[in-house]
Design an enzyme around this catalytic site. Structure first.
Site, PDB file in Angstrom:
ATOM      1  CG  ASP A 307       4.270  44.185   8.385  1.00 41.48           C
ATOM      2  OD1 ASP A 307       4.009  45.368   8.677  1.00 41.48           O
ATOM      3  OD2 ASP A 307       4.040  43.698   7.255  1.00 41.48           O
ATOM      4  CD  GLU A 513      -1.094  46.090   4.884  1.00 45.17           C
ATOM      5  OE1 GLU A 513      -1.205  45.131   5.668  1.00 45.17           O
ATOM      6  OE2 GLU A 513      -0.466  47.129   5.188  1.00 45.17           O
TER       7      GLU A 513
END
Length: 657
Positions: A307, A513
């Site tokens: 990521d 997020e």
């Protein structure tokens, strides 16, 4: 004669020097990978393992370092409101740098396309995954719909010259307090498994004899997909993003792992590792699961990608011992690193680790071989440059119609009338005067949610094209119906205007997020007072625009009808399709709807399961002729008998279940 022979020998030698198996599309992919890998220097191999953000990418960087991949982070675009041609031109410029490198290995450009091509102006924005998890076809879940959405998304992404998407998210969200819960199809892994059919839409259907675990991309109108985030990202304690998932191996394999097995069987090209930890061990450093289970047990042959700054976060604080992070991440089995900025630091550290025999050349060759396998499999060597042939696919009417279908199938009717014998929906299209209210009624950004144009989404109607709920209502009702809009009306205004009914759209502001982590799960202010002011004075439908269940129990008794609309995207007319009876409600909750946050986490099958609305709940309606949907009151045209007949039809045609 001798001169002629020498000339022929020279020509043959030149031809042999020019011929390379890796450049020959007639060769098997495995042969091409082996041939190219054998020609590469250590520096070129490490370059292929690098992914950098477009903001630091240059043609010279790509040429000199043989960079493997470039990406656009959330909201990273060539220009504000860039057109498809602007994207194509930018990416082709970068690609020419890669093609000018010694071996001419094309880079692969990646982007987050998690609910349509969501970074791009004028793209079709589909409902977020939580809404797609609610869709039903007759009584069954609708993976065929997400497959069609995947195919449409692939076309729009390819229209901008991009061949690789960081989607789908196949997390199983077990706690709605998690800020990424809307990226998860469901709390139930079986729904998530079925929805991996989106990969077949994005990449195409592998042939029946295709080898399990090998990546597959079926042509220039398809893209390489990325299943994410491996593994357990949806199970963190208290839903805290990037935190620790505490669960035994059996629980991990039975809840969070099954969708990865399905994705691999369907030919997914890449898999992204999760920021989160499993029982205290960072997934980016977990060799047992990345190399042992994913690559070994599940036989995944594509490449594993980190990521964004994922290896940096192996340490706490992040980047505090970068050499250790590089070593841990690469040894765990990560093949490509989304750096995305500190390019030379990563290259220098990894080069030193290999030269000092800390990381083996076999590990480097495994990583680069997997990256090349994906590039060869998707035809990137044969077609490295994009063209403008698909630009009209971006935001096309066909795709908007598909998104509208997805919206109406994703809506879940939670309440319809103060009692079952007096349903409010379908609403009449013909009424003297109606009220539309709430923070989300005329806000396209709120309607789309996070990961739209910008990483954290936007507010207002000016950043992309679409239809708000208010706009959809105005289009749907009879031309004689007066539509009055107030985002925050006071009770006196509502009481004094003699509205026939009201539609109130409320919910959450956009987030992505960690910014979306919430321990309270409340709607925006002043939405609660809007519900009170409106619904205590007039019959009302409340539409919840949110990425997850939120607190609604205090308002249930005051509303006549309640709809969970999730984050529907740009096509607001999908909402009015079912409100006004052109189509029936069919959606079912993909998540349990709690009474209070004190109950969380709470999932179907748990002991003491006591939700406000249980998993898979959803009232049904049937579509009716528009003449019935337009009936308003017993006094319409002074014909009460006709009205009674219409009411009888409604009772006959509408049912709950």
């Amino acid at each position: 004669m001798r001169a002629v022979l020498l000339g022929m020998v020279s020509l043959l030698s030149f031809a042999n020097a020019e011929y390379a198996k890796y450049k020959d599309p007639k060769q098997r992919v495995a042969v091409r990978v082996k041939d190219l890998l054998g020609r590469m220097s250590l520096e070129e191999k490490i370059g292929q393992m690098v992914q950098i953000d477009r903001t630091i990418a240059t043609v010279q960087f790509l040429k000199d370092y043989s960079i493997g991949s470039v990406l656009s982070g959330g909201g990273s675009t060539p220009l504000p409101q860039a057109r498809a041609a602007d994207w194509v031109n930018m990416i082709n410029d970068f690609q020419r740098g890669s093609l000018a490198s010694r071996l001419g290995i094309p880079m692969i450009y990646g982007i987050d396309a998690v609910h349509g091509h969501n970074n791009v102006y004028n793209a079709t924005i589909f409902p977020h995954n939580v809404g797609l998890g609610a869709t039903r076809h007759f009584k069954y879940r609708d993976p065929e719909l997400v497959k069609r959405i995947g195919a449409a998304t692939a076309l729009e992404v390819r229209a901008t010259g991009i061949p690789y998407v960081f989607a789908p998210c196949i997390a199983v969200c077990r706690d709605p307090r998690w800020g990424r819960c809307y990226e998860s199809y469901s709390e139930d892994h079986k729904i998530v498994q079925e929805m991996t059919d989106v990969i077949l839409g994005l990449q195409g259907d592998p042939p029946s004899n295709f080898r399990k675990g090998v990546p597959f991309v079926g042509g220039k109108d398809k893209v390489a997909a990325c299943a994410k985030h491996f593994v357990g990202d949806g199970g963190t304690t208290n839903g805290i993003n990037e935190n620790n998932t505490v669960i035994d191996m059996h629980g991990l394999l039975s809840i969070h792992m099954p969708a990865y097995s399905d994705s691999i069987i369907k030919g997914v090209s890449t898999i992204m590792v999760s920021y989160s930890s499993w029982n205290g061990e960072k997934m980016h450093a977990n060799r047992e699961l990345v190399t042992g289970f994913l690559k070994g047990t599940l036989k995944f042959k594509g490449f594993v990608i980190s990521d964004w700054q994922g290896i940096d976060r192996i340490t706490s604080p992040p980047h505090s011992n970068y050499t250790y992070s590089v070593q841990s991440g690469i040894q765990a089995g990560i093949d490509m690193v989304m750096i995305p900025f500190n390019l030379t630091e990563f290259i220098d550290d990894l080069t030193d680790l290999v030269k000092n025999n800390v990381i083996t050349m076999d590990r480097i060759d495994d990583a680069v071989g997997r990256i090349l396998l994906v590039k060869f499999s998707m035809g990137l060597f044969e077609n490295p440059l994009a063209d403008l042939s698909l630009v009209n696919e971006l935001g096309s009417q066909a795709h908007r119609d598909l998104a509208r279908e997805a919206v109406r199938k994703s809506l879940v009717l939670l309440k319809n009338g103060k009692n079952e014998s007096h349903p409010l929906i379908p609403l009449p299209k013909k009424a003297p005067k109606i009220l539309v209210a709430g923070s989300h009624a005329d806000n396209l950004g709120y309607q789309c949610g996070g990961w739209t144009i910008n990483w954290q989404g936007f507010s207002g109607n000016n950043y992309t094209r679409g239809t708000t709920i208010l706009g959809a209502i105005r289009s749907a009702v009879d031309s004689s119906t007066e539509v009055v809009y107030r985002d925050n009306p006071d009770s006196d205004f509502v009481k004094s205007n003699n509205f026939d009914y009201a539609i109130v759209a409320v919910g959450e502001a956009p987030y992505a997020e960690t910014a979306g982590d919430s321990m309270t799960l409340t709607m925006l202010d002043p939405d609660p007072s809007v519900i009170t002011n409106v619904c205590e004075a007039v019959k009302c439908v409340v539409i919840i625009i949110s990425g997850r269940p939120i607190v609604i129990e205090p308002y249930i008794s005051s509303v006549d009808a309640l709809v969970a609309a999730w984050l529907p995207g740009t096509e607001g007319q999908g909402v009015t399709d079912v409100l006004f009876g052109d189509y029936g409600f069919s959606g079912k909750l993909p998540r349990s709807w709690f009474k209070t946050v004190d109950q969380l986490p709470m999932n179907v099958g748990d002991p003491h399961y006591d939700p406000l609305f249980p998993f898979d709940f959803g009232l049904k309606t049937e579509s009716v002729p528009s003449i019935v949907a337009r009936s308003t009151s017993a006094g319409v045209d002074g014909k009460p008998f006709v009205f009674l007949v219409m009411i009888s039809l409604i009772f006959a045609l509408y049912f709950t279940g």
